[in-house]
Design a protein around this motif. Structure first.
Motif, PDB file in Angstrom:
ATOM      1  N   PHE A  50       0.827  -1.191   0.000  1.00 32.58           N
ATOM      2  CA  PHE A  50       0.000   0.000   0.000  1.00 32.58           C
ATOM      3  C   PHE A  50       0.871   1.253   0.000  1.00 32.58           C
ATOM      4  O   PHE A  50       2.070   1.207   0.264  1.00 32.58           O
ATOM      5  N   VAL A  51       0.251   2.372  -0.323  1.00 36.44           N
ATOM      6  CA  VAL A  51       0.917   3.672  -0.335  1.00 36.44           C
ATOM      7  C   VAL A  51       0.216   4.567   0.678  1.00 36.44           C
ATOM      8  O   VAL A  51      -1.016   4.664   0.677  1.00 36.44           O
ATOM      9  N   LEU A  90      -5.721   8.349  -6.046  1.00 35.40           N
ATOM     10  CA  LEU A  90      -4.450   8.397  -6.766  1.00 35.40           C
ATOM     11  C   LEU A  90      -4.717   7.921  -8.187  1.00 35.40           C
ATOM     12  O   LEU A  90      -5.427   6.931  -8.385  1.00 35.40           O
ATOM     13  N   VAL A  91      -4.152   8.589  -9.175  1.00 29.17           N
ATOM     14  CA  VAL A  91      -4.309   8.179 -10.565  1.00 29.17           C
ATOM     15  C   VAL A  91      -2.937   7.844 -11.150  1.00 29.17           C
ATOM     16  O   VAL A  91      -2.025   8.667 -11.132  1.00 29.17           O
ATOM     17  N   ASP A  92      -2.824   6.613 -11.624  1.00 31.37           N
ATOM     18  CA  ASP A  92      -1.635   6.157 -12.339  1.00 31.37           C
ATOM     19  C   ASP A  92      -1.910   6.394 -13.827  1.00 31.37           C
ATOM     20  O   ASP A  92      -2.584   5.597 -14.475  1.00 31.37           O
ATOM     21  N   PRO A 150       0.251   1.164  -6.513  1.00 38.27           N
ATOM     22  CA  PRO A 150       0.380   0.919  -7.950  1.00 38.27           C
ATOM     23  C   PRO A 150       1.579   0.002  -8.202  1.00 38.27           C
ATOM     24  O   PRO A 150       2.375  -0.248  -7.288  1.00 38.27           O
ATOM     25  N   PRO A 151       1.756  -0.505  -9.417  1.00 42.83           N
ATOM     26  CA  PRO A 151       2.930  -1.334  -9.716  1.00 42.83           C
ATOM     27  C   PRO A 151       4.224  -0.608  -9.356  1.00 42.83           C
ATOM     28  O   PRO A 151       4.281   0.628  -9.364  1.00 42.83           O
ATOM     29  N   SER A 152       5.247  -1.386  -9.040  1.00 41.04           N
ATOM     30  CA  SER A 152       6.524  -0.799  -8.631  1.00 41.04           C
ATOM     31  C   SER A 152       7.143   0.075  -9.716  1.00 41.04           C
ATOM     32  O   SER A 152       7.979   0.941  -9.429  1.00 41.04           O
ATOM     33  N   THR A 153       6.736  -0.148 -10.956  1.00 39.65           N
ATOM     34  CA  THR A 153       7.254   0.672 -12.055  1.00 39.65           C
ATOM     35  C   THR A 153       6.641   2.073 -12.068  1.00 39.65           C
ATOM     36  O   THR A 153       7.150   2.968 -12.735  1.00 39.65           O
ATOM     37  N   THR A 154       5.552   2.250 -11.323  1.00 42.73           N
ATOM     38  CA  THR A 154       4.919   3.566 -11.232  1.00 42.73           C
ATOM     39  C   THR A 154       5.549   4.344 -10.090  1.00 42.73           C
ATOM     40  O   THR A 154       5.454   3.954  -8.928  1.00 42.73           O
ATOM     41  N   THR A 155       6.204   5.431 -10.407  1.00 44.38           N
ATOM     42  CA  THR A 155       6.884   6.238  -9.397  1.00 44.38           C
ATOM     43  C   THR A 155       6.232   7.598  -9.190  1.00 44.38           C
ATOM     44  O   THR A 155       6.604   8.329  -8.279  1.00 44.38           O
ATOM     45  N   GLU A 156       5.250   7.928 -10.017  1.00 46.10           N
ATOM     46  CA  GLU A 156       4.576   9.223  -9.896  1.00 46.10           C
ATOM     47  C   GLU A 156       3.085   9.052 -10.163  1.00 46.10           C
ATOM     48  O   GLU A 156       2.695   8.314 -11.068  1.00 46.10           O
ATOM     49  N   VAL A 157       2.268   9.700  -9.345  1.00 47.90           N
ATOM     50  CA  VAL A 157       0.816   9.604  -9.475  1.00 47.90           C
ATOM     51  C   VAL A 157       0.196  10.996  -9.327  1.00 47.90           C
ATOM     52  O   VAL A 157       0.816  11.908  -8.774  1.00 47.90           O
TER      53      VAL A 157
END
Length: 205
Positions: free
Chosen positions: A99-100, A139-141, A182-189
């Motif tokens: 989770f974030v 949060l939006v990826d 979000p997936p670990s490849t997502t670093t900005e939302v």
């Protein structure tokens, strides 16, 4: 680790145990029907996650305080709301549990009392179970075209700050929100709360 952090982490671990099954429901349907992920029309009702038996017996008040370990002097972003209300983002942390957590401080820099009830959003179960909360945050990826809602248990209680008192001019309060990661490849939302502007946040951890 503070008592609140321990309690919240335990409930979050229970909630995210169904993250994989909930991903399509909690996420905005940005890839269904061609809706753009940042628009309200792309939102979808969120399904509750399952708490443990111990979680159900806990006081909701234990989960309403923001983390004491966050440095309020850290300012990752500042977003403006209505009538002079400002939200300062202090931390956006990815945890190993899946989770974030977003930690922030809300300040009333206006000249009229601020009504926190607006920040719970319009989803009926959130509004009913989490009065005066930040349960409407998302949060939006954009890369993955998914929208993530605040986690909640089977009783509809969100893993976020609730029972926020009206903020008088000059008052401030710390808040937190926990989302499926979000997936670990997502670093900005993109981060949104009802009545506030949207801002981009980098995820740490």
């Amino acid at each position: 680790m503070s008592m609140r952090r321990t309690t919240t982490t335990r409930r979050a671990m229970a909630a995210v145990s169904m993250t994989a099954a909930l991903a399509l429901t909690l996420a905005g349907c940005g890839d269904d029907g061609g809706d753009e992920p940042g628009k309200e029309g792309s939102t979808a009702p969120s399904a509750p996650a399952s708490p443990s038996a111990e979680d159900k017996g806990e006081s909701q008040q234990e989960d309403t305080a923001a983390g004491e370990n966050v440095d309020p002097s850290v300012k990752l972003a500042e977003i403006r709301g209505q009538s002079g209300v400002v939200m300062v983002i202090n931390q956006v942390q990815r945890d190993s549990g899946g989770f974030v957590t977003v930690q922030a401080e809300v300040k009333n820099e206006g000249d009229k009392p601020a009504n926190p009830a607006q920040w719970a959003g319009s989803e009926s179960v959130i509004v009913r179970q989490n009065l005066s909360s930040v349960g409407g945050a998302t949060l939006v990826d954009k890369l993955g075209k998914k929208r993530y809602y605040v986690l909640r248990d089977t009783d509809g209680r969100c893993l976020c700050t609730t029972k926020i008192k009206p903020l008088q001019p000059g008052d401030s309060t710390a808040v937190f929100m926990q989302f499926p990661a979000p997936p670990s490849t997502t670093t900005e939302v993109d981060f949104s709360v009802p009545t506030f502007a949207t801002t981009s946040l980098k995820i740490s951890g």
